[in-house]
Design a protein around this motif. Structure first.
Motif, PDB file in Angstrom:
ATOM      1  N   PRO A 294       0.838  -1.210   0.000  1.00 37.34           N
ATOM      2  CA  PRO A 294       0.000   0.000   0.000  1.00 37.34           C
ATOM      3  C   PRO A 294       0.871   1.258   0.000  1.00 37.34           C
ATOM      4  O   PRO A 294       1.945   1.285   0.614  1.00 37.34           O
TER       5      PRO A 294
ATOM      6  N   HIS B 263       0.656   4.141   1.470  1.00 39.12           N
ATOM      7  CA  HIS B 263       0.985   4.766   2.757  1.00 39.12           C
ATOM      8  C   HIS B 263       2.127   4.018   3.452  1.00 39.12           C
ATOM      9  O   HIS B 263       2.965   4.638   4.103  1.00 39.12           O
TER      10      HIS B 263
ATOM     11  N   TYR C  82       2.045  11.971  -9.168  1.00 38.09           N
ATOM     12  CA  TYR C  82       0.641  11.995  -8.754  1.00 38.09           C
ATOM     13  C   TYR C  82      -0.220  12.565  -9.873  1.00 38.09           C
ATOM     14  O   TYR C  82       0.231  13.384 -10.669  1.00 38.09           O
TER      15      TYR C  82
ATOM     16  N   GLU D 192      -3.994  11.186   5.433  1.00 35.17           N
ATOM     17  CA  GLU D 192      -4.124  10.467   4.160  1.00 35.17           C
ATOM     18  C   GLU D 192      -3.728  11.330   2.966  1.00 35.17           C
ATOM     19  O   GLU D 192      -4.110  11.040   1.831  1.00 35.17           O
ATOM     20  N   THR D 193      -2.961  12.400   3.228  1.00 35.60           N
ATOM     21  CA  THR D 193      -2.528  13.297   2.161  1.00 35.60           C
ATOM     22  C   THR D 193      -1.059  13.655   2.339  1.00 35.60           C
ATOM     23  O   THR D 193      -0.477  13.451   3.399  1.00 35.60           O
TER      24      THR D 193
ATOM     25  N   PRO E 145      -4.321  13.690  -2.026  1.00 34.89           N
ATOM     26  CA  PRO E 145      -4.644  12.423  -1.357  1.00 34.89           C
ATOM     27  C   PRO E 145      -3.760  11.293  -1.872  1.00 34.89           C
ATOM     28  O   PRO E 145      -3.389  11.268  -3.049  1.00 34.89           O
TER      29      PRO E 145
ATOM     30  N   HIS F 210      -4.437   8.382  -2.679  1.00 37.11           N
ATOM     31  CA  HIS F 210      -4.994   7.574  -3.773  1.00 37.11           C
ATOM     32  C   HIS F 210      -4.686   8.153  -5.157  1.00 37.11           C
ATOM     33  O   HIS F 210      -4.876   7.480  -6.161  1.00 37.11           O
ATOM     34  N   ARG F 211      -4.199   9.399  -5.214  1.00 43.15           N
ATOM     35  CA  ARG F 211      -3.836   9.979  -6.512  1.00 43.15           C
ATOM     36  C   ARG F 211      -2.361   9.755  -6.880  1.00 43.15           C
ATOM     37  O   ARG F 211      -1.935  10.124  -7.967  1.00 43.15           O
TER      38      ARG F 211
ATOM     39  N   ARG G  37       0.437   7.834  -8.450  1.00 44.74           N
ATOM     40  CA  ARG G  37       0.460   6.838  -9.532  1.00 44.74           C
ATOM     41  C   ARG G  37       1.785   6.089  -9.608  1.00 44.74           C
ATOM     42  O   ARG G  37       1.822   4.928  -9.981  1.00 44.74           O
TER      43      ARG G  37
ATOM     44  N   ARG H  38       0.576   2.493  -9.599  1.00 48.33           N
ATOM     45  CA  ARG H  38      -0.856   2.243  -9.467  1.00 48.33           C
ATOM     46  C   ARG H  38      -1.457   2.447 -10.859  1.00 48.33           C
ATOM     47  O   ARG H  38      -1.343   3.532 -11.432  1.00 48.33           O
TER      48      ARG H  38
ATOM     49  N   SER I 196      -7.350   4.435 -13.009  1.00 51.60           N
ATOM     50  CA  SER I 196      -8.675   3.895 -12.684  1.00 51.60           C
ATOM     51  C   SER I 196      -9.691   4.154 -13.793  1.00 51.60           C
ATOM     52  O   SER I 196     -10.879   4.048 -13.562  1.00 51.60           O
TER      53      SER I 196
END
Length: 87
Positions: free
Chosen positions: A3, A5, A26, A50-51, A64, A66-67, A69, A81, A84
């Motif tokens: 993951p 993080h 990102y 989370e950022t 964040p 999740h952005r 890559r 990553r 999406s």
């Protein structure tokens, strides 16, 4: 795949692993592309776990996790990553 993080924490806190030059790629929604920044320019605000933060031309941006890559170490991609679809 580890993951994001966990990987970022390892870069931050594991001195042996963190040897080298790291960069984060990102996804920027405004520019609709992946932007790569040196890890040394990234900060991690305690109030938003989370950022990460970057400062670009005097403006602070929170991104964040999740952005994220891609992560590069000495110009070699070590983490990726997939897109999406909508990004």
């Amino acid at each position: 795949m580890i993951p994001i993080h966990e990987l970022l924490n390892r870069i931050r806190w594991d001195a042996e692993f963190a040897r080298g030059s790291f960069e984060l790629g990102y996804y920027d929604r405004t520019e609709d592309r992946v932007i790569t920044v040196p890890f040394r320019e990234v900060t991690f605000p305690a109030q938003s776990p989370e950022t990460f933060q970057i400062t670009d031309e005097g403006q602070v941006h929170r991104v964040p996790f999740h952005r994220v890559r891609d992560v590069y170490r000495d110009s070699q991609r070590i983490w990726h990553r997939p897109s999406s679809g909508g990004e």
